[in-house]
Design a protein around this motif. Sequence first.
Motif, short mmCIF file in Angstrom:
data_model
loop_
_atom_site.label_atom_id
_atom_site.label_comp_id
_atom_site.label_asym_id
_atom_site.label_seq_id
_atom_site.Cartn_x
_atom_site.Cartn_y
_atom_site.Cartn_z
N GLY A 112 13.77 2.82 -6.98
CA GLY A 112 13.73 3.10 -5.54
C GLY A 112 12.44 3.79 -5.14
N LEU A 113 12.03 4.79 -5.91
CA LEU A 113 10.79 5.49 -5.60
C LEU A 113 9.58 4.59 -5.80
N ALA A 114 9.62 3.72 -6.81
CA ALA A 114 8.50 2.80 -7.04
C ALA A 114 8.29 1.91 -5.81
N TRP A 115 9.37 1.35 -5.29
CA TRP A 115 9.27 0.52 -4.09
C TRP A 115 8.84 1.34 -2.89
N LEU A 116 9.30 2.58 -2.80
CA LEU A 116 8.92 3.43 -1.67
C LEU A 116 7.42 3.72 -1.70
N VAL A 117 6.90 4.03 -2.88
CA VAL A 117 5.47 4.31 -3.01
C VAL A 117 4.64 3.07 -2.69
N ALA A 118 5.11 1.89 -3.15
CA ALA A 118 4.36 0.65 -2.94
C ALA A 118 4.55 0.06 -1.55
N ALA A 119 5.49 0.59 -0.77
CA ALA A 119 5.80 0.01 0.54
C ALA A 119 4.58 -0.13 1.45
N PRO A 120 3.65 0.85 1.51
CA PRO A 120 2.47 0.66 2.37
C PRO A 120 1.65 -0.57 1.99
N LEU A 121 1.59 -0.90 0.72
CA LEU A 121 0.84 -2.09 0.29
C LEU A 121 1.47 -3.35 0.86
N TRP A 122 2.78 -3.40 0.86
CA TRP A 122 3.49 -4.56 1.42
C TRP A 122 3.37 -4.58 2.94
N ALA A 123 3.43 -3.41 3.57
CA ALA A 123 3.37 -3.36 5.03
C ALA A 123 1.99 -3.74 5.55
N ARG A 124 0.94 -3.36 4.82
CA ARG A 124 -0.43 -3.63 5.26
C ARG A 124 -0.83 -5.09 5.03
N GLY A 125 -0.17 -5.76 4.07
CA GLY A 125 -0.40 -7.18 3.85
C GLY A 125 -1.75 -7.55 3.29
N LEU A 126 -2.46 -6.61 2.65
CA LEU A 126 -3.78 -6.90 2.10
C LEU A 126 -3.72 -7.29 0.63
N GLY A 127 -2.57 -7.15 0.03
CA GLY A 127 -2.40 -7.56 -1.37
C GLY A 127 -3.32 -6.82 -2.31
N MET A 128 -3.94 -7.56 -3.22
CA MET A 128 -4.79 -6.97 -4.25
C MET A 128 -6.11 -6.45 -3.70
N THR A 129 -6.45 -6.76 -2.47
CA THR A 129 -7.69 -6.26 -1.87
C THR A 129 -7.50 -4.93 -1.16
N ASP A 130 -6.28 -4.43 -1.13
CA ASP A 130 -5.99 -3.19 -0.40
C ASP A 130 -6.69 -2.01 -1.07
N PRO A 131 -7.51 -1.24 -0.35
CA PRO A 131 -8.19 -0.09 -0.97
C PRO A 131 -7.22 1.00 -1.44
N LEU A 132 -5.98 0.95 -0.97
CA LEU A 132 -4.99 1.94 -1.41
C LEU A 132 -4.31 1.55 -2.72
N LEU A 133 -4.61 0.37 -3.24
CA LEU A 133 -3.87 -0.15 -4.39
C LEU A 133 -3.90 0.79 -5.58
N LEU A 134 -5.10 1.19 -6.02
CA LEU A 134 -5.20 2.02 -7.22
C LEU A 134 -4.60 3.39 -6.99
N VAL A 135 -4.77 3.93 -5.78
CA VAL A 135 -4.20 5.25 -5.48
C VAL A 135 -2.68 5.21 -5.57
N LEU A 136 -2.08 4.22 -4.92
CA LEU A 136 -0.62 4.15 -4.91
C LEU A 136 -0.06 3.74 -6.27
#
Length: 321
Positions: free
Chosen positions: A30-54
């Motif tokens: 549950g926490l894993a999905w919660l942490v990754a939720a912004p990546l899914w919401a932003r829709g940038l996939g592997m290009t999201d600058p937040l990827l490594l941080v999250l």
Amino acid sequence: MPEAPVPDAAAERRHVPWAAVAVFAVVSCGLAWLVAAPLWARGLGMTDPLLLVLATVMMLTPAIATVAALLVERRQRGERGARGILRELGMWPLKPVGRTLGISAAAIVALPLLIATGLLVVGLLGLAEFDLVGFSGFEAQVAAQLPPGTPAPPIVLLVVMQLVMIPIGAIINAPFAFGEEVGWRGWLLPALRPLGVWPALLISGAFWGFWHSPLILLGYNFGLTDITGVLLMILACMVLGVLLGWTRLRTGSVWPAVFGHGAFNAAAGLGPLLVAADSPVPPAWLAGPAGLITCAVMAVLVAVLVAAGQFRRDRLDARLG
């Protein structure tokens, strides 16, 4: 009056604490999905600058799930002091010290070598070409990141620095690897130990792989965004989990797994460092650090350890049952 010994929770277990396991599973995923939720919401996939941080923050979620599981166990088994919890999670004491330190050092060396061996197999199969003299592929990457007209530093020096940084990276990565390992090998593996050595190793590894789903379904590691990527990650984590789990069972300590995990992550970029500039690029699901070829290499090492009797009951730590 002599101090009373602290009972070992792992040795006391005769049955799997299923309620605590269920809480651990729900909280960690549950926490894993919660942490990754912004990546899914932003829709940038592997290009999201937040990827490594999250992704880094997500590594801490199994530690939180471990706290939740321990609270459930506390209600079931009564009060446990800090010393008992540290012993249960394999954090302290470091006994036997020599074996724990030795296997920790071996893990730091062996895990990157497994990735390197996988790359050797990739080359022997003709799936990629490597430049171990001019490091042309890495040189092209460096040149692409420099401003036009900026001279590149000596590429061999950069490569040597990258290689030297792998064992250092294992130590730098340790706090984040600990966030995972205190859950997978510190708590979950001993909790499942009453099922038997191999069921506990394989189930804990499979769950570890499944926990990565929020990132894998974005294309992380394999470039696949469907269930195939999740299944590949489950396979990779089952095989790697056997090796890291063996260090836990052999020493009674979680620290060799922490440093081994950190070293594996630090060595994940070996391929781009060594590949030639004009090389074909094999798919990550086949030739990546968690791909099928590296999984096969790790499976061979597991088979060697089994043949050497390293999984015999008398070789495993008695405190884990």
